[in-house]
Design an enzyme around this catalytic site. Sequence first.
Site, PDB file in Angstrom:
ATOM      1  N   PRO A   1      41.806  25.315 -31.786  1.00 12.91           N
ATOM      2  CA  PRO A   1      41.486  25.754 -30.429  1.00 12.91           C
ATOM      3  C   PRO A   1      42.114  24.823 -29.399  1.00 12.91           C
ATOM      4  O   PRO A   1      42.184  23.622 -29.593  1.00 12.91           O
ATOM      5  CB  PRO A   1      39.962  25.678 -30.360  1.00 12.91           C
ATOM      6  CG  PRO A   1      39.482  25.215 -31.674  1.00 12.91           C
ATOM      7  CD  PRO A   1      40.634  24.920 -32.558  1.00 12.91           C
ATOM      8  N   GLU A   2      42.587  25.419 -28.322  1.00  7.83           N
ATOM      9  CA  GLU A   2      43.122  24.623 -27.223  1.00  7.83           C
ATOM     10  C   GLU A   2      42.136  24.676 -26.052  1.00  7.83           C
ATOM     11  O   GLU A   2      41.087  25.313 -26.142  1.00  7.83           O
ATOM     12  CB  GLU A   2      44.510  25.128 -26.827  1.00  7.83           C
ATOM     13  CG  GLU A   2      45.546  24.845 -27.916  1.00  7.83           C
ATOM     14  CD  GLU A   2      46.978  24.938 -27.397  1.00  7.83           C
ATOM     15  OE1 GLU A   2      47.206  24.671 -26.206  1.00  7.83           O
ATOM     16  OE2 GLU A   2      47.859  25.288 -28.202  1.00  7.83           O
TER      17      GLU A   2
ATOM     18  N   HIS B   1      28.950  27.258 -44.293  1.00  5.03           N
ATOM     19  CA  HIS B   1      29.620  26.343 -43.383  1.00  5.03           C
ATOM     20  C   HIS B   1      28.851  26.129 -42.078  1.00  5.03           C
ATOM     21  O   HIS B   1      29.396  25.625 -41.111  1.00  5.03           O
ATOM     22  CB  HIS B   1      31.040  26.837 -43.114  1.00  5.03           C
ATOM     23  CG  HIS B   1      31.840  26.998 -44.374  1.00  5.03           C
ATOM     24  ND1 HIS B   1      32.186  25.920 -45.165  1.00  5.03           N
ATOM     25  CD2 HIS B   1      32.311  28.095 -44.997  1.00  5.03           C
ATOM     26  CE1 HIS B   1      32.866  26.353 -46.222  1.00  5.03           C
ATOM     27  NE2 HIS B   1      32.946  27.672 -46.140  1.00  5.03           N
TER      28      HIS B   1
ATOM     29  N   ARG C   1      36.400  23.725 -42.317  1.00  4.08           N
ATOM     30  CA  ARG C   1      37.286  22.611 -42.679  1.00  4.08           C
ATOM     31  C   ARG C   1      36.716  21.242 -42.307  1.00  4.08           C
ATOM     32  O   ARG C   1      37.265  20.226 -42.696  1.00  4.08           O
ATOM     33  CB  ARG C   1      38.662  22.821 -42.043  1.00  4.08           C
ATOM     34  CG  ARG C   1      39.322  24.099 -42.582  1.00  4.08           C
ATOM     35  CD  ARG C   1      40.707  24.268 -42.080  1.00  4.08           C
ATOM     36  NE  ARG C   1      41.597  23.208 -42.548  1.00  4.08           N
ATOM     37  CZ  ARG C   1      42.866  23.089 -42.196  1.00  4.08           C
ATOM     38  NH1 ARG C   1      43.394  23.969 -41.365  1.00  4.08           N
ATOM     39  NH2 ARG C   1      43.596  22.106 -42.658  1.00  4.08           N
TER      40      ARG C   1
ATOM     41  N   LYS D   1      59.692   8.220 -19.440  1.00  2.00           N
ATOM     42  CA  LYS D   1      59.601   8.706 -20.820  1.00  2.00           C
ATOM     43  C   LYS D   1      60.976   9.038 -21.371  1.00  2.00           C
ATOM     44  O   LYS D   1      61.808   9.618 -20.702  1.00  2.00           O
ATOM     45  CB  LYS D   1      58.705   9.954 -20.879  1.00  2.00           C
ATOM     46  CG  LYS D   1      57.236   9.623 -20.837  1.00  2.00           C
ATOM     47  CD  LYS D   1      56.453  10.639 -21.679  1.00  2.00           C
ATOM     48  CE  LYS D   1      54.996  10.270 -21.813  1.00  2.00           C
ATOM     49  NZ  LYS D   1      54.720   9.254 -22.815  1.00  2.00           N
TER      50      LYS D   1
END
Length: 292
Positions: free
Chosen positions: A2-3, A104, A123, A166
Amino acid sequence: MPELPEVETVRRGLAPVMEGAKIVAVEAHRLDLRWPLPKDFARRLTGRRVEHLGRRAKYLLAALDDGEVLVMHLGMSGSFRIAHVTSDKTPGEFHHPRGKAGTHDHVVFHMSSGATVTFNDPRRFGAMLLVRGDKLAQDKLIRALGPEPLDAAFTAAVLAAACASKKTSLKAALSDQRVVAGLGNIYVCEALHRAHLSPRRMAAILSRRNAPTEAARSLVKAIRQVLSAAIKAGGSSLRNYVKADGELGDFQHRFRVYDREGAPCPTPRCKGKVRRIVQAGRSTFYCPVCQR
Ligand SMILES: [Zn+2]
C-alpha cells in the site's frame, strides 16, 4: 504494497469507528508481526480512548487518552476489517462473522462504538508499536521522514533544496522517504508522467542557483494531483490490499503509465507508447516521447 493514498483511505475508513471510542478489549493472536508487539500490549490499550486517528507517511497514528500513540503500519499485505452490530434488533449479529478469516487475523480491537476492528496480515510485515506522544517526532521511524506531500509545507522550493545536490535520478530521489514521505513506485511513476519529466533525468534539475525550476513546480503540482485523485478514488487495490470497510478500491484502473507497458500514452496528442525500464531493481513505467 500500500502507498500513501491507500493508507489515507484506511485512515478515513477507521476514523468513524475509532475516534472518540474506547478500546474495550484487545485480542492479540500473534505476538510478532514485523517486530514483536509491545510488552503488555493488550493491557496498555484496554480502557484507553482513541482521541484522534492521524497519519504520517504510511503510518497510522492513534493518539490515546493516556498520552501514548498506537503506531500502525500495513507492511506488504496488512489490512483492517470493520465489523458492526447490524442493528438494535439483532444484537450480536455481525456483517463479517468472527472466525471467518481467522488464520491471519493477528490483532482485534473491540471498540465501545460497537465495532470490532481486525488487523489481518498474511505476510506479517505490518507493525503495531506504542510510542509516547511527546517522543513521536524523535522516534527512529518518524524522525527521518521528509515533508508530507499534501501538506502546505511541501513546496517547489523545499523539493528543489532536497534534490539540489543529489547525484541520483528523479525516480530515485522521489522514492527517497527523506525527500518526500509516503511516495512509492506507483505514484512516483504517475507523478512524473503528469509532469512530463523523464524518470531518468537527474534530480538536480529541480534546482538552479538555489531556486526551484519550472520542473520542480510542475512536479509538486503533479504529486499533489495524483495523490488527491487516488485518495478520492479510494486507493488502489493491488494484490491483496482491501479497504478498511472490506471493499476493494478501484484506482488501479486509472493508472496512466504504471503497469501499462506497451499501451498508448494517455497524454493528449502524444503518439508514444508506455515503456518499462528497471531502475534500482524496480520497474519504472514512462513515456519516452512526452516525458523529457
Ligand atoms: Zn507520451
